[in-house]
Write a protein that holds these residues in place. Structure first.
Motif, PDB file in Angstrom:
ATOM      1  N   PRO A 160       5.600 -11.938  -4.509  1.00 50.76           N
ATOM      2  CA  PRO A 160       5.175 -10.797  -4.278  1.00 50.76           C
ATOM      3  C   PRO A 160       4.743 -10.881  -3.415  1.00 50.76           C
ATOM      4  O   PRO A 160       3.103 -11.693  -2.420  1.00 50.76           O
ATOM      5  CB  PRO A 160       4.356 -10.159  -5.743  1.00 50.76           C
ATOM      6  CG  PRO A 160       5.050 -11.072  -7.055  1.00 50.76           C
ATOM      7  CD  PRO A 160       5.064 -12.808  -6.244  1.00 50.76           C
ATOM      8  N   ASP A 161       4.427 -10.271  -2.158  1.00 47.97           N
ATOM      9  CA  ASP A 161       4.071  -9.346  -1.274  1.00 47.97           C
ATOM     10  C   ASP A 161       2.752  -8.743  -1.352  1.00 47.97           C
ATOM     11  O   ASP A 161       2.758  -7.953  -1.627  1.00 47.97           O
ATOM     12  CB  ASP A 161       4.747  -9.007  -0.105  1.00 47.97           C
ATOM     13  CG  ASP A 161       4.267  -8.987   1.234  1.00 47.97           C
ATOM     14  OD1 ASP A 161       2.885 -10.004   1.560  1.00 47.97           O
ATOM     15  OD2 ASP A 161       4.555  -8.808   1.940  1.00 47.97           O
ATOM     16  N   PHE A 162       1.683  -9.324  -1.047  1.00 46.43           N
ATOM     17  CA  PHE A 162       0.290  -8.755  -0.547  1.00 46.43           C
ATOM     18  C   PHE A 162      -0.143  -8.125   0.021  1.00 46.43           C
ATOM     19  O   PHE A 162      -0.044  -8.734   1.188  1.00 46.43           O
ATOM     20  CB  PHE A 162      -0.579  -9.130  -1.754  1.00 46.43           C
ATOM     21  CG  PHE A 162      -0.672  -9.735  -3.198  1.00 46.43           C
ATOM     22  CD1 PHE A 162      -1.152  -8.983  -4.578  1.00 46.43           C
ATOM     23  CD2 PHE A 162       0.301 -10.893  -3.649  1.00 46.43           C
ATOM     24  CE1 PHE A 162      -0.694  -9.079  -5.234  1.00 46.43           C
ATOM     25  CE2 PHE A 162       0.554 -11.069  -5.040  1.00 46.43           C
ATOM     26  CZ  PHE A 162      -0.396 -10.088  -5.914  1.00 46.43           C
ATOM     27  N   ALA A 163      -0.982  -7.049   0.248  1.00 43.77           N
ATOM     28  CA  ALA A 163      -1.411  -6.358   1.313  1.00 43.77           C
ATOM     29  C   ALA A 163      -2.869  -7.231   2.050  1.00 43.77           C
ATOM     30  O   ALA A 163      -3.569  -6.669   2.716  1.00 43.77           O
ATOM     31  CB  ALA A 163      -1.626  -4.977   1.502  1.00 43.77           C
ATOM     32  N   ILE A 164      -3.067  -7.475   0.600  1.00 42.85           N
ATOM     33  CA  ILE A 164      -4.376  -8.097   1.274  1.00 42.85           C
ATOM     34  C   ILE A 164      -4.462  -9.152  -0.042  1.00 42.85           C
ATOM     35  O   ILE A 164      -3.803  -9.960  -0.921  1.00 42.85           O
ATOM     36  CB  ILE A 164      -6.060  -7.523   0.575  1.00 42.85           C
ATOM     37  CG1 ILE A 164      -5.801  -6.341  -0.988  1.00 42.85           C
ATOM     38  CG2 ILE A 164      -6.406  -6.300   1.707  1.00 42.85           C
ATOM     39  CD1 ILE A 164      -6.724  -6.256  -1.659  1.00 42.85           C
ATOM     40  N   ASN A 165      -5.257 -10.416   0.062  1.00 42.40           N
ATOM     41  CA  ASN A 165      -5.929 -11.426  -0.710  1.00 42.40           C
ATOM     42  C   ASN A 165      -5.711 -11.132  -1.764  1.00 42.40           C
ATOM     43  O   ASN A 165      -6.766 -10.088  -2.322  1.00 42.40           O
ATOM     44  CB  ASN A 165      -6.395 -13.034   0.327  1.00 42.40           C
ATOM     45  CG  ASN A 165      -6.584 -13.271   1.880  1.00 42.40           C
ATOM     46  OD1 ASN A 165      -4.937 -13.491   1.739  1.00 42.40           O
ATOM     47  ND2 ASN A 165      -7.060 -13.397   2.166  1.00 42.40           N
ATOM     48  N   ASN A 166      -4.919 -11.484  -2.812  1.00 44.39           N
ATOM     49  CA  ASN A 166      -5.314 -11.401  -4.739  1.00 44.39           C
ATOM     50  C   ASN A 166      -6.597 -12.025  -4.818  1.00 44.39           C
ATOM     51  O   ASN A 166      -6.401 -13.321  -5.365  1.00 44.39           O
ATOM     52  CB  ASN A 166      -4.559 -12.112  -4.996  1.00 44.39           C
ATOM     53  CG  ASN A 166      -3.884 -11.018  -6.360  1.00 44.39           C
ATOM     54  OD1 ASN A 166      -4.621  -9.442  -6.532  1.00 44.39           O
ATOM     55  ND2 ASN A 166      -3.156 -11.439  -7.263  1.00 44.39           N
ATOM     56  N   LEU A 205       0.936  -1.010  -0.216  1.00 47.21           N
ATOM     57  CA  LEU A 205      -0.349   0.017  -0.397  1.00 47.21           C
ATOM     58  C   LEU A 205       0.791   1.419  -0.450  1.00 47.21           C
ATOM     59  O   LEU A 205       1.664   1.391   1.298  1.00 47.21           O
ATOM     60  CB  LEU A 205      -0.551   0.143   1.328  1.00 47.21           C
ATOM     61  CG  LEU A 205      -1.643   0.923   1.569  1.00 47.21           C
ATOM     62  CD1 LEU A 205      -2.401   1.075   0.339  1.00 47.21           C
ATOM     63  CD2 LEU A 205      -2.919   1.034   2.468  1.00 47.21           C
ATOM     64  N   GLN A 206       1.116   1.847  -1.214  1.00 47.87           N
ATOM     65  CA  GLN A 206       1.755   2.670  -1.059  1.00 47.87           C
ATOM     66  C   GLN A 206       0.927   4.559  -1.661  1.00 47.87           C
ATOM     67  O   GLN A 206       0.174   3.686  -2.171  1.00 47.87           O
ATOM     68  CB  GLN A 206       2.860   2.666  -2.764  1.00 47.87           C
ATOM     69  CG  GLN A 206       4.220   1.468  -2.194  1.00 47.87           C
ATOM     70  CD  GLN A 206       4.700   1.855  -1.392  1.00 47.87           C
ATOM     71  OE1 GLN A 206       5.004   3.055  -0.682  1.00 47.87           O
ATOM     72  NE2 GLN A 206       5.071   0.477  -0.507  1.00 47.87           N
ATOM     73  N   SER A 207       1.683   5.314  -1.147  1.00 46.01           N
ATOM     74  CA  SER A 207       1.347   6.706  -1.942  1.00 46.01           C
ATOM     75  C   SER A 207       1.713   7.051  -2.900  1.00 46.01           C
ATOM     76  O   SER A 207       1.345   8.286  -3.432  1.00 46.01           O
ATOM     77  CB  SER A 207       1.259   7.434  -1.059  1.00 46.01           C
ATOM     78  OG  SER A 207       2.487   7.952   0.113  1.00 46.01           O
ATOM     79  N   ILE A 244      -7.993  -2.355   1.550  1.00 49.49           N
ATOM     80  CA  ILE A 244      -6.649  -2.466   1.951  1.00 49.49           C
ATOM     81  C   ILE A 244      -6.647  -1.533   3.527  1.00 49.49           C
ATOM     82  O   ILE A 244      -6.376  -2.542   4.871  1.00 49.49           O
ATOM     83  CB  ILE A 244      -6.021  -2.349   1.506  1.00 49.49           C
ATOM     84  CG1 ILE A 244      -5.549  -3.171   0.306  1.00 49.49           C
ATOM     85  CG2 ILE A 244      -4.077  -1.818   2.085  1.00 49.49           C
ATOM     86  CD1 ILE A 244      -4.269  -2.729  -0.487  1.00 49.49           C
ATOM     87  N   TYR A 245      -7.687  -0.453   3.548  1.00 47.06           N
ATOM     88  CA  TYR A 245      -7.043  -0.302   5.097  1.00 47.06           C
ATOM     89  C   TYR A 245      -8.224  -0.385   5.731  1.00 47.06           C
ATOM     90  O   TYR A 245      -8.065  -0.657   7.175  1.00 47.06           O
ATOM     91  CB  TYR A 245      -7.585   1.206   4.877  1.00 47.06           C
ATOM     92  CG  TYR A 245      -6.455   2.433   3.988  1.00 47.06           C
ATOM     93  CD1 TYR A 245      -5.154   2.829   4.611  1.00 47.06           C
ATOM     94  CD2 TYR A 245      -6.766   3.457   3.129  1.00 47.06           C
ATOM     95  CE1 TYR A 245      -4.242   3.703   4.067  1.00 47.06           C
ATOM     96  CE2 TYR A 245      -5.935   3.929   2.497  1.00 47.06           C
ATOM     97  CZ  TYR A 245      -4.387   4.448   3.128  1.00 47.06           C
ATOM     98  OH  TYR A 245      -3.925   4.860   2.423  1.00 47.06           O
ATOM     99  N   ALA A 246      -9.662  -0.488   5.455  1.00 44.61           N
ATOM    100  CA  ALA A 246     -10.591  -1.586   6.249  1.00 44.61           C
ATOM    101  C   ALA A 246     -10.193  -2.890   7.057  1.00 44.61           C
ATOM    102  O   ALA A 246     -10.071  -3.083   8.327  1.00 44.61           O
ATOM    103  CB  ALA A 246     -11.725  -1.498   5.141  1.00 44.61           C
ATOM    104  N   LYS A 247      -9.222  -3.305   5.548  1.00 41.78           N
ATOM    105  CA  LYS A 247      -9.047  -4.226   6.626  1.00 41.78           C
ATOM    106  C   LYS A 247      -7.550  -4.369   7.320  1.00 41.78           C
ATOM    107  O   LYS A 247      -7.823  -5.539   8.430  1.00 41.78           O
ATOM    108  CB  LYS A 247      -8.685  -5.505   5.741  1.00 41.78           C
ATOM    109  CG  LYS A 247      -7.782  -6.992   5.445  1.00 41.78           C
ATOM    110  CD  LYS A 247      -7.663  -8.411   4.326  1.00 41.78           C
ATOM    111  CE  LYS A 247      -7.045  -9.060   5.144  1.00 41.78           C
ATOM    112  NZ  LYS A 247      -6.816 -10.615   3.497  1.00 41.78           N
ATOM    113  N   ARG A 248      -7.164  -3.619   7.260  1.00 42.59           N
ATOM    114  CA  ARG A 248      -5.464  -3.281   7.746  1.00 42.59           C
ATOM    115  C   ARG A 248      -6.114  -2.830   9.541  1.00 42.59           C
ATOM    116  O   ARG A 248      -5.662  -3.216  10.472  1.00 42.59           O
ATOM    117  CB  ARG A 248      -5.120  -2.559   7.652  1.00 42.59           C
ATOM    118  CG  ARG A 248      -3.897  -2.369   8.571  1.00 42.59           C
ATOM    119  CD  ARG A 248      -2.566  -1.003   7.639  1.00 42.59           C
ATOM    120  NE  ARG A 248      -2.612  -2.243   6.259  1.00 42.59           N
ATOM    121  CZ  ARG A 248      -1.741  -0.981   6.139  1.00 42.59           C
ATOM    122  NH1 ARG A 248      -1.601   0.135   5.463  1.00 42.59           N
ATOM    123  NH2 ARG A 248      -1.270  -1.859   4.834  1.00 42.59           N
TER     124      ARG A 248
END
Length: 333
Positions: free
Chosen positions: A25-31, A4-6, A182-186
């Motif tokens: 690859p590393d994902f912030a959420i499940n792909n 998750l990048q700006s 992503i924000y919600a899951k985090r």
């Protein structure tokens, strides 16, 4: 690596490109791979930037050149399937056919419209074609399964990733929706972890109380910080209009001793002990520097009033001066 990048920092975007173009690859959420996107519903500016498209949930790799090329590459090392060898399915093959088709077309547009990416990509592609024509079968097979690593392909693939990084992020109307997800899951994960930690702390405090031990350091530190806060709140409350006279008449020393009485009682309660003015006076004179030069007898007499005042303030008898003490407030719940 956090995907998750700006993209305010070029180094952040470069790290993301190399993450998606890397081996794992590393994902912030499940792909997820269950949303079907028709290419006719994807509208671009002709340069690879998506102006509008249907919502594609949990999908950070749609249209990513580096991800599709590496993880949609058909040449994979054989895997054992019982007595036979089979081809390992690519990551990109898990997507629905229409979604995969749209991704391919978007990637093709992005490669074609950027000269630097196009050049680097075609050099890598040509090296692969040359390797396919190697007359040595073993050498040919080795090169086929190492299109992104090694002394030749590794450098050429890095050049492709560099060109993508230099271009900067392509825009996509779907990005904000995915990032919100992503924000919600985090946040859900953070809350769940905080609740678990809160329960661990609660159990530890109960263990200390049952054994009449000093509570854990985290609790003691939080209680002491709260003591200082409550003293400051009392001093501020004295100046409020229509405040009760018993609060308005308090001196600075009276505010401090009232807060100290609260602290002593909260610590005694945490250890399963009763709070007595005499033991509190002994604590102040023997173990702290907060007795202000007063004798044990003097403190014992006045702390009886300070303790009652602290209990009354805690009960809200003089208005909303103190808030409820939460020893786990640092967990953000």
């Amino acid at each position: 690596m956090d995907t998750l990048q700006s993209f305010n920092d070029e180094e952040d975007y470069r790290a993301e490109v190399f993450n998606f173009g890397g081996l794992k690859p590393d994902f912030a959420i499940n792909n997820r791979n269950d949303d079907i996107i028709d290419w006719t519903d994807v509208h671009t500016d002709g340069k690879g930037n998506v102006k509008s498209m249907p919502l594609l949930r949990s999908k950070l790799c749609f249209g990513r050149i580096e991800y599709l090329v590496r993880h949609g590459h058909p040449e994979q090392k054989p895997v054992n399937k019982g007595p036979y060898q089979g081809t390992k399915e690519t990551k990109c093959n898990r997507c629905p056919a229409k979604t995969k088709e749209g991704c391919h077309k978007l990637v093709a547009e992005r490669i074609a419209r950027n000269p630097n990416i196009n050049l680097a990509y075609n050099k890598w592609l040509e090296a692969g074609k040359k390797a396919d024509n190697d007359p040595n079968p073993q050498s040919r097979a080795h090169k086929r399964y190492n299109r992104f690593d090694g002394p030749i392909f590794g450098e050429l693939w890095d050049n492709v990733l560099d060109a993508i990084s230099d271009h900067g992020p392509f825009t996509n109307s779907n990005d904000d929706a995915v990032r919100d997800e992503i924000y919600a899951k985090r946040e859900r994960k953070r809350v769940a972890a905080a609740k678990k930690k809160r329960e661990v702390r609660r159990v530890k405090r109960l263990e200390c109380k049952s054994e009449q031990q000093v509570p854990p350091k985290q609790f003691s530190d939080a209680a002491w910080d709260e003591c200082n806060k409550r003293s400051a709140q009392l001093k501020a409350a004295r100046k409020l209009p229509k405040v009760h006279s018993r609060i308005a008449k308090l001196t600075d020393e009276g505010c401090d001793f009232t807060a100290l009485a609260w602290y002593y009682e909260i610590m005694q309660t945490a250890m399963g002990e009763k709070t007595k003015p005499g033991s509190m006076a002994k604590w102040l004179t023997e173990e702290t520097a907060y007795h202000c030069g007063k004798s044990y007898d003097t403190l014992k007499d006045r702390l009886r009033h300070d303790l009652k005042r602290a209990r009354d303030i805690d009960a809200g008898k003089f208005g909303n001066i103190w808030q409820e003490f939460d020893p786990d407030a640092d967990l953000g719940l």
